[in-house]
Design an enzyme around this catalytic site. Structure first.
Site, PDB file in Angstrom:
ATOM      1  N   CYS A  77       0.841  -1.204   0.000  1.00 11.34           N
ATOM      2  CA  CYS A  77       0.000   0.000   0.000  1.00 11.34           C
ATOM      3  C   CYS A  77       0.878   1.256   0.000  1.00 11.34           C
ATOM      4  O   CYS A  77       1.607   1.478  -0.963  1.00 11.34           O
ATOM      5  CB  CYS A  77      -0.998  -0.037   1.155  1.00 11.34           C
ATOM      6  SG  CYS A  77      -2.331   1.173   0.937  1.00 11.34           S
ATOM      7  N   HIS A 177      -3.841  -4.445   0.080  1.00  9.55           N
ATOM      8  CA  HIS A 177      -3.410  -4.996   1.370  1.00  9.55           C
ATOM      9  C   HIS A 177      -3.411  -6.522   1.286  1.00  9.55           C
ATOM     10  O   HIS A 177      -4.460  -7.144   1.359  1.00  9.55           O
ATOM     11  CB  HIS A 177      -4.332  -4.514   2.484  1.00  9.55           C
ATOM     12  CG  HIS A 177      -4.119  -3.080   2.830  1.00  9.55           C
ATOM     13  ND1 HIS A 177      -3.138  -2.665   3.685  1.00  9.55           N
ATOM     14  CD2 HIS A 177      -4.753  -1.961   2.406  1.00  9.55           C
ATOM     15  CE1 HIS A 177      -3.166  -1.355   3.798  1.00  9.55           C
ATOM     16  NE2 HIS A 177      -4.128  -0.899   3.018  1.00  9.55           N
ATOM     17  N   GLU A 179      -2.536  -8.597   3.501  1.00  8.07           N
ATOM     18  CA  GLU A 179      -2.969  -9.158   4.784  1.00  8.07           C
ATOM     19  C   GLU A 179      -4.481  -9.085   4.986  1.00  8.07           C
ATOM     20  O   GLU A 179      -5.019  -9.714   5.893  1.00  8.07           O
ATOM     21  CB  GLU A 179      -2.240  -8.446   5.935  1.00  8.07           C
ATOM     22  CG  GLU A 179      -2.675  -7.033   6.221  1.00  8.07           C
ATOM     23  CD  GLU A 179      -2.192  -5.989   5.219  1.00  8.07           C
ATOM     24  OE1 GLU A 179      -2.586  -4.824   5.385  1.00  8.07           O
ATOM     25  OE2 GLU A 179      -1.445  -6.317   4.274  1.00  8.07           O
TER      26      GLU A 179
END
Length: 195
Positions: A77, A177, A179
């Site tokens: 990001c 992202h 994650e």
């Protein structure tokens, strides 16, 4: 395997550490140049604003250290955006590892800013995307983007195409992202750890 996560007092670090743990990897959160240089892999998560992040990197001397790293490096990001030359966000000079200039999305009737939510990836290239296709979706939250260029290894659209992922030598970056991107994000992190 020694994995270092760059600590520049930015957000989103714990989510990345937890995602690595789920893959069975142990990572060290650090701003220590020696630990970063010795690590097998380096992750550079980001959430927040470009000028503040660059100020924190400069204060820790990391603006001089990060460009010298030779192991696989993944910016996430804002961590990807900071690899560029300049950002329109507060007119910020950045690390200059890739030749892009970060721009702000222009909102329109159908496309709000920030670009937030699930989007698919197109034009996938390289080992980060092994086992993935344009049918896979990842999670974005951003108001700024890197234009498509020779460094682009994946694209997304909002509404026009932008760089969803970039690469130059050992430096990789993803705008989304990992994650927060479910199975696709986990696969991309696993692919990065396997580089």
């Amino acid at each position: 395997m020694e994995i270092a996560v760059v600590d520049y007092k930015g957000g989103n670090v714990q989510s990345v550490l937890f995602a690595l743990e789920r893959l069975g990897a142990v990572a060290t959160l650090t701003s220590d140049p020696e630990i970063l240089r010795k690590a097998d892999k380096v992750l550079f998560p980001g959430e927040g604003e470009a000028a503040s992040a660059m100020a924190a990197l400069r204060a820790a001397g990391l603006d001089q250290v990060l460009p010298t790293l030779t192991q696989p490096f993944l910016g996430i990001c804002l961590g990807m955006q900071l690899l560029g030359v300049h950002s329109e966000e507060n007119d910020t000079p950045m690390l200059g590892l890739l030749p892009f200039r970060v721009k702000r999305f222009a909102p329109d009737a159908q496309h709000k800013v920030p670009h937030m939510g699930w989007n698919n990836l197109q034009s996938l290239q390289g080992p980060l995307f092994t086992g993935l296709s344009a049918a896979d979706h990842v999670y974005f939250v951003h108001s700024y983007y890197a234009p498509v260029g020779p460094y682009t290894i994946a694209e997304a659209a909002h509404p026009g195409a932008f760089s969803a992922a970039v690469q130059h030598h050992n430096f990789y970056g993803v705008q989304f992202h990992t994650e927060k991107s479910g199975a696709a994000g986990t696969r991309i992190l696993a692919n990065f750890l396997a580089l």
